[in-house]
Design an enzyme around this catalytic site. Structure first.
Site, short mmCIF file in Angstrom:
data_model
loop_
_atom_site.label_atom_id
_atom_site.label_comp_id
_atom_site.label_asym_id
_atom_site.label_seq_id
_atom_site.Cartn_x
_atom_site.Cartn_y
_atom_site.Cartn_z
N SER A 98 0.85 -1.19 0.00
CA SER A 98 0.00 0.00 0.00
C SER A 98 0.88 1.23 0.00
CB SER A 98 -0.87 0.02 1.25
OG SER A 98 -1.31 1.34 1.51
N HIS B 30 -1.39 -1.57 -4.08
CA HIS B 30 -2.66 -1.38 -3.37
C HIS B 30 -2.90 0.12 -3.17
CE1 HIS B 30 -5.76 -2.71 -0.39
NE2 HIS B 30 -5.36 -1.66 0.32
N ASP C 284 -5.32 3.04 -1.69
CA ASP C 284 -6.36 3.28 -0.69
C ASP C 284 -7.10 4.58 -0.98
OD1 ASP C 284 -6.04 1.05 1.22
OD2 ASP C 284 -4.00 1.85 1.42
N MET D 147 -9.98 7.05 0.06
CA MET D 147 -10.78 7.37 1.26
C MET D 147 -11.51 8.70 1.05
SD MET D 147 -8.17 6.46 4.32
CE MET D 147 -7.01 5.07 4.24
N HIS E 224 -8.56 -0.20 -3.30
CA HIS E 224 -9.34 -0.43 -2.08
C HIS E 224 -10.16 0.82 -1.80
CE1 HIS E 224 -9.24 -1.24 2.56
NE2 HIS E 224 -10.45 -1.34 2.06
N MET F 18 -12.48 2.91 0.23
CA MET F 18 -13.07 3.13 1.55
C MET F 18 -13.94 4.38 1.42
SD MET F 18 -9.73 2.14 3.73
CE MET F 18 -8.73 2.32 2.26
N MET G 36 -10.32 -6.86 6.66
CA MET G 36 -9.52 -5.81 7.31
C MET G 36 -9.03 -6.34 8.65
SD MET G 36 -9.36 -3.20 5.31
CE MET G 36 -8.43 -2.20 6.49
N ASP H 286 -5.48 -6.86 5.26
CA ASP H 286 -4.99 -5.48 5.14
C ASP H 286 -5.02 -4.81 6.51
OD1 ASP H 286 -4.40 -2.89 4.36
OD2 ASP H 286 -6.27 -2.57 3.24
C1 DX5 Z 1 -5.93 1.18 6.08
C2 DX5 Z 1 -5.57 0.87 4.66
C3 DX5 Z 1 -4.35 0.04 4.52
C4 DX5 Z 1 -3.10 0.69 5.07
C5 DX5 Z 1 -2.22 -0.40 5.56
O1 DX5 Z 1 -7.24 1.62 6.16
O2 DX5 Z 1 -6.62 0.17 4.02
O3 DX5 Z 1 -4.16 -0.41 3.19
O4 DX5 Z 1 -2.40 1.45 4.16
O5 DX5 Z 1 -1.13 0.15 6.20
P1 DX5 Z 1 -0.27 -0.68 7.24
O6 DX5 Z 1 0.30 -1.85 6.52
O7 DX5 Z 1 0.75 0.30 7.69
O8 DX5 Z 1 -1.21 -1.11 8.34
ZN ZN Z 2 -6.16 -0.82 2.10
#
Ligand code: DX5
Ligand code: ZN
Length: 220
Positions: A8, A31, A33, A35, A64, A66, A135, A173
């Site tokens: 990520s 990956h 993210d 948000m 991903h 969110m 998660m 994740d």
């Molecule tokens: C959190 C994200 C993850 C995050 C993981 O909501 O979905 O993908 O980047 O980061 P680490 O590996 O540092 O927990």
């Molecule tokens: Zn993620």
């Protein structure tokens, strides 16, 4: 079972993403993210950013989402050329229709569950999916502590996936590192997101390979 590591970039240098992606050539995908400060209390980037990344890399893009109202927004990420699009079941009104739409647009369809969301209610729709994302932290931020309480759900999901007779990936994740990846692999995960573990390592690509080796080892 092929073990895949999808770093990520949340905690990478976002002003220089192409260079960051180039630091992990051994990864099995990147990956991303997304948000919206609504589904999760944090804001990152959206479709234009993913479209730019698509233009600049051949890597497998693992999106991903969110975001709230996934039904409305997720298909555009498939249209942008992402190989895999994950929506949260907690944010989808019609997950079966959405999964079918993602596949119709040429992406792998994937559904994510927050740590407290059970997998059992979705057993009958697993065959509509190419991946389930479990998660292992509450979504929203990188660098959080791995939640061991999700391990039994990983095991139960693996059992349900076996029953389908299909090859459905199980991704974890959140808090995945050299200390926790073995437990996830043993429980049945085969795709591993790692953010801080990879990008805070001195040699991110070596970390990708080390994590994969540990996952493979845990299953022998
Ligand atoms: C959190 C994200 C993850 C995050 C993981 O909501 O979905 O993908 O980047 O980061 P680490 O590996 O540092 O927990
Ligand atoms: Zn993620």
């Amino acid at each position: 079972m092929g073990m895949k590591i999808t770093p990520s970039i949340l905690n990478a240098d976002l002003s220089n993403l192409s260079a960051e992606i180039a630091r992990v050539p051994s990864s099995d995908g990147i990956h991303l993210d997304v948000m919206d400060n609504h589904f999760v209390p944090n804001l990152t980037f959206g479709l234009p950013m993913v479209e730019s990344i698509r233009k600049n890399t051949e890597a497998f893009l693992d999106i991903h989402l969110m975001i709230a109202n996934a039904d409305r927004w997720a298909p555009a990420f498939a249209e942008a050329g992402a190989e895999s699009v994950t929506f949260h079941v907690e944010a989808a009104d019609a997950p079966i229709r959405l999964a079918r739409e993602l596949r119709a647009k040429g992406a792998r369809a994937s559904m994510a569950l927050k740590p407290a969301t059970p997998i059992e209610p979705y057993e009958d729709m697993l065959s509509e999916l190419d991946m389930v994302l479990l998660m292992t932290v509450e979504p929203g931020f990188g660098g959080q502590k791995f939640l061991d309480l999700v391990l039994p759900k990983i095991q139960r999901t693996r059992e349900l996936v076996k029953k389908t007779g299909q090859e459905i990936w199980i991704q974890v994740d959140g808090g995945v590192s050299v200390d926790t990846i073995g437990r996830c692999a043993e429980a049945g995960a085969d795709v591993f997101v790692a953010g801080s573990a990879v990008f805070r390592a001195e040699d991110p690509d070596a970390m990708v390979n080390q994590l994969r080796d540990l996952a493979v080892e845990a299953c022998h």
